[in-house]
Write a protein that holds these residues in place. Sequence first.
Motif, PDB file in Angstrom:
ATOM      1  N   HIS A 125       0.826  -1.204   0.000  1.00 18.39           N
ATOM      2  CA  HIS A 125       0.000   0.000   0.000  1.00 18.39           C
ATOM      3  C   HIS A 125       0.865   1.261   0.000  1.00 18.39           C
ATOM      4  O   HIS A 125       0.608   2.206  -0.768  1.00 18.39           O
ATOM      5  CB  HIS A 125      -0.932  -0.019   1.214  1.00 18.39           C
ATOM      6  N   GLU A 126       1.887   1.275   0.853  1.00 15.21           N
ATOM      7  CA  GLU A 126       2.784   2.435   0.907  1.00 15.21           C
ATOM      8  C   GLU A 126       3.536   2.624  -0.411  1.00 15.21           C
ATOM      9  O   GLU A 126       3.656   3.747  -0.904  1.00 15.21           O
ATOM     10  CB  GLU A 126       3.758   2.303   2.081  1.00 15.21           C
ATOM     11  N   ASP A 127       4.046   1.536  -0.974  1.00 17.22           N
ATOM     12  CA  ASP A 127       4.771   1.629  -2.247  1.00 17.22           C
ATOM     13  C   ASP A 127       3.848   2.055  -3.379  1.00 17.22           C
ATOM     14  O   ASP A 127       4.237   2.802  -4.275  1.00 17.22           O
ATOM     15  CB  ASP A 127       5.447   0.297  -2.588  1.00 17.22           C
ATOM     16  N   PHE A 128       2.613   1.609  -3.355  1.00 16.77           N
ATOM     17  CA  PHE A 128       1.641   2.027  -4.367  1.00 16.77           C
ATOM     18  C   PHE A 128       1.363   3.522  -4.242  1.00 16.77           C
ATOM     19  O   PHE A 128       1.376   4.251  -5.244  1.00 16.77           O
ATOM     20  CB  PHE A 128       0.343   1.225  -4.217  1.00 16.77           C
ATOM     21  N   LYS A 129       1.133   3.995  -3.016  1.00 20.78           N
ATOM     22  CA  LYS A 129       0.878   5.420  -2.810  1.00 20.78           C
ATOM     23  C   LYS A 129       2.063   6.268  -3.244  1.00 20.78           C
ATOM     24  O   LYS A 129       1.882   7.382  -3.729  1.00 20.78           O
ATOM     25  CB  LYS A 129       0.550   5.709  -1.346  1.00 20.78           C
ATOM     26  N   ALA A 130       3.282   5.736  -3.086  1.00 25.98           N
ATOM     27  CA  ALA A 130       4.487   6.478  -3.451  1.00 25.98           C
ATOM     28  C   ALA A 130       4.786   6.402  -4.951  1.00 25.98           C
ATOM     29  O   ALA A 130       5.740   7.009  -5.421  1.00 25.98           O
ATOM     30  CB  ALA A 130       5.680   5.945  -2.660  1.00 25.98           C
ATOM     31  N   GLY A 131       3.975   5.619  -5.695  1.00 28.75           N
ATOM     32  CA  GLY A 131       4.181   5.502  -7.132  1.00 28.75           C
ATOM     33  C   GLY A 131       5.208   4.461  -7.519  1.00 28.75           C
ATOM     34  O   GLY A 131       5.573   4.350  -8.688  1.00 28.75           O
ATOM     35  N   ILE A 132       5.683   3.684  -6.563  1.00 28.44           N
ATOM     36  CA  ILE A 132       6.680   2.655  -6.842  1.00 28.44           C
ATOM     37  C   ILE A 132       6.034   1.450  -7.522  1.00 28.44           C
ATOM     38  O   ILE A 132       6.624   0.826  -8.393  1.00 28.44           O
ATOM     39  CB  ILE A 132       7.390   2.226  -5.538  1.00 28.44           C
ATOM     40  N   VAL A 133       4.820   1.125  -7.115  1.00 29.71           N
ATOM     41  CA  VAL A 133       4.071  -0.002  -7.685  1.00 29.71           C
ATOM     42  C   VAL A 133       3.055   0.566  -8.664  1.00 29.71           C
ATOM     43  O   VAL A 133       2.157   1.304  -8.270  1.00 29.71           O
ATOM     44  CB  VAL A 133       3.362  -0.820  -6.579  1.00 29.71           C
ATOM     45  N   PRO A 134       3.171   0.238  -9.945  1.00 26.27           N
ATOM     46  CA  PRO A 134       2.231   0.772 -10.928  1.00 26.27           C
ATOM     47  C   PRO A 134       0.919  -0.019 -10.940  1.00 26.27           C
ATOM     48  O   PRO A 134       0.812  -1.074 -10.322  1.00 26.27           O
ATOM     49  CB  PRO A 134       2.984   0.582 -12.247  1.00 26.27           C
ATOM     50  N   GLY A 135      -0.048   0.494 -11.634  1.00 28.05           N
ATOM     51  CA  GLY A 135      -1.315  -0.210 -11.801  1.00 28.05           C
ATOM     52  C   GLY A 135      -2.264   0.107 -10.676  1.00 28.05           C
ATOM     53  O   GLY A 135      -2.413   1.256 -10.284  1.00 28.05           O
ATOM     54  N   PHE A 136      -2.912  -0.919 -10.157  1.00 24.70           N
ATOM     55  CA  PHE A 136      -3.847  -0.726  -9.067  1.00 24.70           C
ATOM     56  C   PHE A 136      -3.652  -1.827  -8.033  1.00 24.70           C
ATOM     57  O   PHE A 136      -3.028  -2.843  -8.308  1.00 24.70           O
ATOM     58  CB  PHE A 136      -5.293  -0.713  -9.563  1.00 24.70           C
ATOM     59  N   THR A 137      -4.190  -1.608  -6.858  1.00 26.73           N
ATOM     60  CA  THR A 137      -4.127  -2.622  -5.808  1.00 26.73           C
ATOM     61  C   THR A 137      -5.512  -2.822  -5.219  1.00 26.73           C
ATOM     62  O   THR A 137      -6.351  -1.920  -5.247  1.00 26.73           O
ATOM     63  CB  THR A 137      -3.170  -2.225  -4.668  1.00 26.73           C
ATOM     64  N   HIS A 138      -5.743  -3.993  -4.724  1.00 30.67           N
ATOM     65  CA  HIS A 138      -6.958  -4.306  -3.967  1.00 30.67           C
ATOM     66  C   HIS A 138      -6.473  -5.067  -2.745  1.00 30.67           C
ATOM     67  O   HIS A 138      -6.151  -6.243  -2.829  1.00 30.67           O
ATOM     68  CB  HIS A 138      -7.912  -5.154  -4.808  1.00 30.67           C
ATOM     69  N   LEU A 139      -6.368  -4.361  -1.644  1.00 30.88           N
ATOM     70  CA  LEU A 139      -5.720  -4.914  -0.469  1.00 30.88           C
ATOM     71  C   LEU A 139      -6.604  -5.929   0.258  1.00 30.88           C
ATOM     72  O   LEU A 139      -7.813  -5.903   0.161  1.00 30.88           O
ATOM     73  CB  LEU A 139      -5.303  -3.793   0.469  1.00 30.88           C
ATOM     74  N   TYR A 140      -5.956  -6.789   1.007  1.00 27.32           N
ATOM     75  CA  TYR A 140      -6.576  -7.910   1.706  1.00 27.32           C
ATOM     76  C   TYR A 140      -6.637  -7.671   3.207  1.00 27.32           C
ATOM     77  O   TYR A 140      -6.991  -8.557   3.972  1.00 27.32           O
ATOM     78  CB  TYR A 140      -5.737  -9.151   1.389  1.00 27.32           C
ATOM     79  N   ALA A 141      -6.290  -6.474   3.652  1.00 27.80           N
ATOM     80  CA  ALA A 141      -6.225  -6.166   5.078  1.00 27.80           C
ATOM     81  C   ALA A 141      -7.546  -6.519   5.766  1.00 27.80           C
ATOM     82  O   ALA A 141      -8.615  -6.157   5.306  1.00 27.80           O
ATOM     83  CB  ALA A 141      -5.894  -4.692   5.287  1.00 27.80           C
TER      84      ALA A 141
END
Length: 118
Positions: A32-48
């Motif tokens: 989640h943090e890496d996605f918010k920082a733009g490190i992980v491209p695309g989209f995420t759907h977290l499992y928290a």
Amino acid sequence: MQHTGKTDISHDILLSAYRRMKTIRTFENRLHEDFKAGIVPGFTHLYAGQESVAVGICSHLTDQDQIASRPHLVAVGGGCPIFAGGQLIGGIGVSGGTYEQDRDLAEKALNSLGFEVA
């Protein structure tokens, strides 16, 4: 029947399950943090909040079992865990073919990106 709160599950098994849930949550938080920082491209759907589902189901599986689930971090028959430097860092799930075809595709994708395949 009133629940007493007691269980036949050993302390070691419960601790192992907790550790696996904690590993999933730690990975999700980092993702989640890496996605918010733009490190992980695309989209995420977290499992928290759903870690116990994956851990509970997967703790009863054998090497011969195959399950599939479209979202999240539940084991997928044709998928692979992702390791880097000997550490589990995630997983990839592939579906659409046979188990063997999906697994082969997942392994080739990971190898092409330089990841270790378990």
